[in-house]
Design an enzyme around this catalytic site. Structure first.
Site, PDB file in Angstrom:
ATOM      1  NE  ARG A 237      -5.363   3.289  12.649  1.00  0.00           N
ATOM      2  CZ  ARG A 237      -4.415   2.369  12.684  1.00  0.00           C
ATOM      3  NH1 ARG A 237      -3.168   2.692  12.363  1.00  0.00           N
ATOM      4  NH2 ARG A 237      -4.690   1.129  13.020  1.00  0.00           N
ATOM      5  CD  GLU A 266      -1.995   3.893   5.442  1.00  0.00           C
ATOM      6  OE1 GLU A 266      -2.195   3.053   6.323  1.00  0.00           O
ATOM      7  OE2 GLU A 266      -1.089   4.740   5.519  1.00  0.00           O
ATOM      8  CG  HIS A 298       0.868   1.897   8.069  1.00  0.00           C
ATOM      9  ND1 HIS A 298      -0.453   2.255   8.023  1.00  0.00           N
ATOM     10  CD2 HIS A 298       1.104   1.525   9.359  1.00  0.00           C
ATOM     11  CE1 HIS A 298      -1.003   2.098   9.219  1.00  0.00           C
ATOM     12  NE2 HIS A 298      -0.071   1.662  10.047  1.00  0.00           N
TER      13      HIS A 298
END
Length: 334
Positions: A237, A266, A298
């Site tokens: 995270r 993000e 990600h």
């Protein structure tokens, strides 16, 4: 049963279709847009479940509109759920499903590969080669990973598998977790604190969920405890790392490098094509341009197996709850 799926992506089309083939009794309407008050306002009554995969915040009004159209179960196509308003879902009487285990191998492989990229100085080698410099020198004389200590923070399914990959190389693997995993004790040695782990580790890989307590766990003070050859890998995270403190630590050579798959802010950029000149987040730009940062958007989870499991388990969790079954992936809201 009638479900609605938001945030659909092109790469999910095949696995969504395969689920529909298995369950033709479910009417599944698919939207590629984010779930917002605007998009939710166009949804008519008659839906039982909603399935999302969203990193940006869902406004309160959108949650209330879910209730108005009949939503009984909310599912996320992810393991993490810190981005959702669970308190409001409970207030509205909407049950919640997530996918805590979809493929620990996907993220662990990516974390391992990212660490190896810097451990074997591939970043420096590529830079030199592109400049026509093919000379063997100290800067590209690597230390074999079996001579390093690897710290794993968060030793659940993914953390344990990551530890196993490093252990297979002969590395000394240590770990920290508020709730130690007995199944990991044959792979790693637990230490008493994050600080102790940071002081000992040459590589640190993060695999813990975001909580209020670990917000900016890696801050200026913690980086000051690190070895100057530290490689930090974050596939967990973004909020675990104070990005400005990380960049300052890199610039001052307090640490060697960072592989960052999750950035705290993000949301506006993930799964979108964005011109760099249109990015207004100066910290993010600094991260993207840093020569000792490997940034990935990600994507650590992104394998065929993980995609299928995320989609199928999330949708099926909604279906099974509506059938009155007990669902392991349901998070009981309290």
């Amino acid at each position: 049963m009638k479900f609605i799926l938001f945030n659909a992506r092109e790469d999910e089309a095949g696995v969504i279709a395969s689920y529909q083939e298995k369950h033709p009794e479910i009417e599944l309407d698919i939207y590629y847009e984010d779930l917002t008050e605007e998009t939710m306002s166009h949804i008519k009554k008659g839906y039982d479940g909603i399935i999302v995969a969203q990193v940006i915040e869902i406004p309160e009004a959108a949650y209330r509109l879910m209730k108005e159209v009949g939503i009984k179960v909310f599912a996320t196509r992810s393991a993490g759920f810190d981005m959702y308003n669970l308190k409001l879902l409970k207030e509205l009487g909407i049950r919640f499903v997530r996918v805590p285990v979809y493929s620990p191998f996907a993220i662990s492989e990516f974390a391992f590969a990212s660490a190896m990229y810097f451990s074997r100085d591939i970043d420096i080698i590529q830079h030199n080669v592109r400049a026509g410099d093919f000379i063997l020198k100290d800067a590209i004389t690597s230390t074999e990973i079996r001579d390093k200590t690897v710290g794993i923070i968060g030793t659940g399914h993914i953390g344990r598998q990551t530890a196993q990959l490093f252990k297979n190389t002969g590395a000394n693997v240590i770990g920290y977790d508020l709730y130690p995993n007995k199944g990991a004790e044959d792979i790693l040695t637990y230490v008493a604190s994050v600080e102790e782990l940071v002081e000992q580790s040459d590589i640190i890989s993060l695999h813990t969920p975001a909580t209020e307590e670990n917000y900016h766990l890696f801050n200026k003070a913690l980086f000051e405890r690190a070895k100057n050859n530290l490689i930090l890998v974050n596939t967990a995270r973004g909020s675990l790392v104070d990005t400005e403190a990380l960049l300052d630590a890199l610039d001052s050579h307090q640490i060697r490098a960072a592989a960052i798959d999750t950035y705290e802010f993000e949301g506006p950029y993930i799964n979108k094509k964005v011109a760099l000149e249109d990015i207004t987040d100066e910290v993010f730009l600094r991260l993207l341009k840093h020569d000792r940062v490997f940034y990935s958007p990600h994507v650590a989870f992104h394998t065929n197996t993980a995609l299928e499991n995320l989609v199928h388990i999330a949708i099926d969790g909604v279906r099974r709850i509506l059938l009155g079954e007990e669902v392991e992936e349901e998070l009981i809201l309290d």
